[in-house]
Motif scaffolding. Structure first.
Motif, short mmCIF file in Angstrom:
data_model
loop_
_atom_site.label_atom_id
_atom_site.label_comp_id
_atom_site.label_asym_id
_atom_site.label_seq_id
_atom_site.Cartn_x
_atom_site.Cartn_y
_atom_site.Cartn_z
N MET A 133 -20.82 8.80 -48.44
CA MET A 133 -19.66 7.97 -48.79
C MET A 133 -18.50 8.84 -49.26
O MET A 133 -17.35 8.65 -48.85
N ARG A 134 -18.79 9.81 -50.13
CA ARG A 134 -17.72 10.67 -50.65
C ARG A 134 -17.18 11.58 -49.55
O ARG A 134 -15.96 11.87 -49.51
N ALA A 135 -18.05 12.04 -48.67
CA ALA A 135 -17.60 12.90 -47.57
C ALA A 135 -16.58 12.18 -46.70
O ALA A 135 -15.61 12.80 -46.21
N GLU A 136 -16.76 10.89 -46.51
CA GLU A 136 -15.83 10.12 -45.69
C GLU A 136 -14.48 9.95 -46.38
O GLU A 136 -13.44 9.84 -45.71
N LYS A 137 -14.48 9.90 -47.69
CA LYS A 137 -13.24 9.65 -48.44
C LYS A 137 -12.50 10.94 -48.81
O LYS A 137 -11.31 10.93 -49.07
N LEU A 138 -13.23 12.05 -48.85
CA LEU A 138 -12.67 13.28 -49.41
C LEU A 138 -11.46 13.83 -48.65
O LEU A 138 -10.48 14.24 -49.29
N PRO A 139 -11.45 13.87 -47.33
CA PRO A 139 -10.27 14.42 -46.64
C PRO A 139 -8.97 13.70 -46.99
O PRO A 139 -7.95 14.34 -47.28
N ASP A 140 -8.99 12.36 -46.97
CA ASP A 140 -7.78 11.61 -47.32
C ASP A 140 -7.42 11.80 -48.78
O ASP A 140 -6.24 11.93 -49.14
N ALA A 141 -8.43 11.80 -49.65
CA ALA A 141 -8.16 11.96 -51.08
C ALA A 141 -7.57 13.33 -51.38
O ALA A 141 -6.75 13.48 -52.30
N SER A 142 -7.96 14.33 -50.61
CA SER A 142 -7.39 15.67 -50.84
C SER A 142 -5.91 15.71 -50.49
O SER A 142 -5.13 16.44 -51.12
N VAL A 143 -5.51 14.91 -49.51
CA VAL A 143 -4.08 14.82 -49.18
C VAL A 143 -3.33 14.14 -50.32
O VAL A 143 -2.22 14.55 -50.70
N LEU A 144 -3.92 13.09 -50.88
CA LEU A 144 -3.32 12.44 -52.05
C LEU A 144 -3.17 13.43 -53.19
O LEU A 144 -2.13 13.47 -53.86
N ALA A 145 -4.21 14.23 -53.43
CA ALA A 145 -4.14 15.22 -54.51
C ALA A 145 -3.02 16.23 -54.26
O ALA A 145 -2.29 16.60 -55.18
N GLU A 146 -2.88 16.67 -53.02
CA GLU A 146 -1.78 17.58 -52.68
C GLU A 146 -0.43 16.94 -52.96
O GLU A 146 0.49 17.58 -53.48
N ALA A 147 -0.30 15.66 -52.62
CA ALA A 147 0.95 14.95 -52.85
C ALA A 147 1.26 14.86 -54.34
O ALA A 147 2.41 15.01 -54.76
N MET A 148 0.24 14.61 -55.15
CA MET A 148 0.45 14.55 -56.60
C MET A 148 0.84 15.91 -57.15
O MET A 148 1.69 16.02 -58.05
N LEU A 149 0.23 16.97 -56.63
CA LEU A 149 0.60 18.32 -57.07
C LEU A 149 2.07 18.59 -56.77
O LEU A 149 2.80 19.14 -57.60
N SER A 150 2.51 18.20 -55.59
CA SER A 150 3.90 18.43 -55.20
C SER A 150 4.85 17.56 -56.01
O SER A 150 5.92 18.02 -56.45
N ARG A 151 4.47 16.31 -56.24
CA ARG A 151 5.35 15.36 -56.92
C ARG A 151 5.44 15.63 -58.42
O ARG A 151 6.52 15.56 -59.01
N PHE A 152 4.30 15.95 -59.06
CA PHE A 152 4.24 16.04 -60.52
C PHE A 152 4.34 17.47 -61.06
O PHE A 152 4.62 17.65 -62.24
N GLU A 153 4.08 18.46 -60.22
CA GLU A 153 4.14 19.87 -60.63
C GLU A 153 3.41 20.11 -61.96
O GLU A 153 3.99 20.58 -62.93
N PRO A 154 2.12 19.80 -62.02
CA PRO A 154 1.39 19.96 -63.28
C PRO A 154 1.15 21.42 -63.63
O PRO A 154 1.17 22.31 -62.76
N SER A 155 0.89 21.66 -64.91
CA SER A 155 0.58 23.01 -65.36
C SER A 155 -0.85 23.40 -65.00
O SER A 155 -1.15 24.56 -64.74
#
Length: 511
Positions: A270-292
């Motif tokens: 189940m997680r394997a199926e969701k992980l590729p899309d979720a990783s794109v979301l994580a990349e988008a949050m990194l770009s948008r929020f610029e966390p430390s």
């Protein structure tokens, strides 16, 4: 099954192996029941069971909970209801999130739950975000930054400040909805998600930590830990720098397929199926929020419910000590004994540059508890406690120091690589001294109250000094002499033993 009316009175009263409280979380992807015991400040999970019903799979297209999904969910919930009755757990909280609150037939589904005896609450997206943030607060005292909680139907975002959660929002960016953002390329998908984040995300202070909550995001941490060769196994508290996160998510994970992910240990289908899309979301949050930095939290909504219901004095308890004290007490090391030994050893082996008194106390409790393990399996099992059990509010370095103290308590000073890779030699030496001091304390008089009352251990100049009341003088035997030499040698000190009149220690106070 009603929510308990006297939770504050019940906090901490359950033995760790006795079911005390349950939370049923009806999400868009899974329906989960968790039964807790121990202290609710750092609860022990006694049962964690889920049904992947995918209640939210038709919400975006049809606006309803699918009949097959309802049937599957109800089958699981009927089992949960029977288990709770059999276990006599009446402190049950049932919450429903995005799928049920958005579905046109959500109220009909809630009616079915009531017939089973549950009293469900449909929480708003903002409430869901705040509860997730409260879970992070419980797991990381003094945490501040942004909390992103990814579920099946939605992504909750909230600012966590010194005054609590602020500016909570819920966005339709759950794992079941992320496929709708796919385009011709990964980069195109990321830009589309960034745009969606820009429309609804709360005001984010850039340069603050980003706490990631939710099973799919934790699986992302497991992936990164495997790629990094990290010695620990628990993703809770695992941290990544923004550059490392981009390396693992934008490069390594981008080259994986669902099938290749399924072949990895600890990544479910189940997680394997969701992980590729979720990783794109994580990349988008990194770009948008610029966390430390990025911090993964295993505590979220359910733990936030527990934490929110605690009285203030329970919230202020240290979660590491709260969890370790219950665990150790079940293994023959009650907090009273550990406190006496920690007090007796503090002058000779205090926390110095690398540790803290709470960590030294936790190490003392675990070291004493480890003595109840059979000698032939003691060290590896006790080190596993330190390194791999889900303790709250500890770093990798802290875990290594716990392990070093436990090993030294057993007179094992050659530490395994997984320990030495997490902390420098100075930190480990400090913890080894804690363990050697605990060894001396427990072996002096077999942990008896009188042996600790009628003796003192301290450092005077360049000498480690043990004072014993005359009536207890015979306690200084061959084993005690060896323990003194070990501790003094590690401290770089000479050592001596003084036999004093029975009232001498009282006259000298804590000398």
């Amino acid at each position: 099954m009603k929510s308990g009316k006297n939770r504050a009175d019940r906090d901490g009263t359950f033995a760790g192996n006795t079911p005390g409280r349950a939370i049923i979380d009806i999400g868009s992807n899974t329906v989960r029941m968790v039964i807790y015991g121990g202290t609710m400040r750092a609860p022990t999970i006694l049962l964690n069971e889920k049904v992947t019903a995918k209640l939210g799979r038709d919400i975006a297209s049809k606006g309803v909970l699918a009949d097959e999904a309802i049937e599957l969910a109800m089958r699981g919930l009927s089992r949960f209801a029977l288990l709770l009755r059999d276990l006599k757990v009446d402190d049950v909280e049932t919450v429903a999130t995005a799928a049920v609150r958005e579905a046109s037939n959500g109220s009909k589904f809630i009616g079915k739950l009531r017939k089973l005896g549950f009293e469900p609450t449909i929480i708003t997206g903002e409430e869901e975000a705040c509860l997730g943030a409260n879970g992070v607060m419980g797991a990381f005292p003094d945490a501040q930054g942004t909390v992103a909680d990814l579920g099946g139907g939605s992504l909750e975002l909230v600012r966590l400040t010194d005054k609590g959660p602020r500016n909570a929002v819920s966005l339709p960016l759950g794992t079941l909805r992320l496929p709708d953002f796919r385009g011709k390329s990964r980069g195109g998908m990321r830009k589309a998600i960034e745009k969606a984040l820009g429309k609804g995300a709360p005001k984010i202070e850039k340069g603050e930590p980003l706490y990631l909550v939710g099973g799919t995001l934790r699986t992302m941490a497991v992936y990164a830990m495997q790629e990094e060769g990290h010695p620990l196994s628990d993703p809770h508290g695992f941290e990544l720098s923004p550059s490392d996160a981009r390396r693992f998510l934008g490069k390594a994970l981008a080259n994986e397929t669902v099938e290749s992910l399924k072949q990895r240990d600890r990544i479910s289908s189940m997680r394997a199926e969701k992980l590729p899309d979720a990783s794109v979301l994580a990349e988008a949050m990194l770009s948008r929020f610029e966390p430390s930095r990025i911090i993964f939290s295993s505590w979220g909504l359910r733990e936030g419910i527990l934490y929110s219901s605690l009285p203030d004095h329970s919230k202020s308890r240290d979660p590491l000590l709260a969890g370790v004290s219950v665990f150790a007490a079940q293994r023959g090391a009650p907090a009273t004994l550990a406190t006496r030994i920690a007090s007796w050893t503090v002058d000779a082996a205090p926390s110095r540059k690398h540790g803290s008194e709470k960590l030294r106390m936790a190490a003392t409790m675990l070291a004493l508890a480890s003595m109840q393990i059979e000698p032939n399996i003691r060290l590896p099992q006790a080190i596993d406690w330190a390194l791999h059990k889900r303790w709250i509010a500890v770093s990798g370095k802290d875990r290594a120091m716990l392990a070093a103290a436990i090993a030294a308590n057993g007179n094992v000073l050659d530490l395994p690589d997984e320990v030495t890779s997490l902390a420098n030699s100075d930190a480990l030496d400090e913890a080894i001294c804690w363990g050697l001091a605990v060894r001396l304390a427990r072996r002096l008089g077999a942990g008896s109250r009188r042996s600790l009352q009628e003796s003192r251990l301290g450092i005077e100049g360049k000498t480690l000094t043990l004072r014993l009341a005359k009536s207890q003088g015979a306690l200084f035997g061959f084993s005690t002499e060896k323990d003194m030499k070990l501790l003094a040698g590690r401290l770089g000190l000479d050592w001596t033993v003084e036999i004093v009149p029975d009232d001498g220690l009282r006259l000298k106070g804590s000398d």
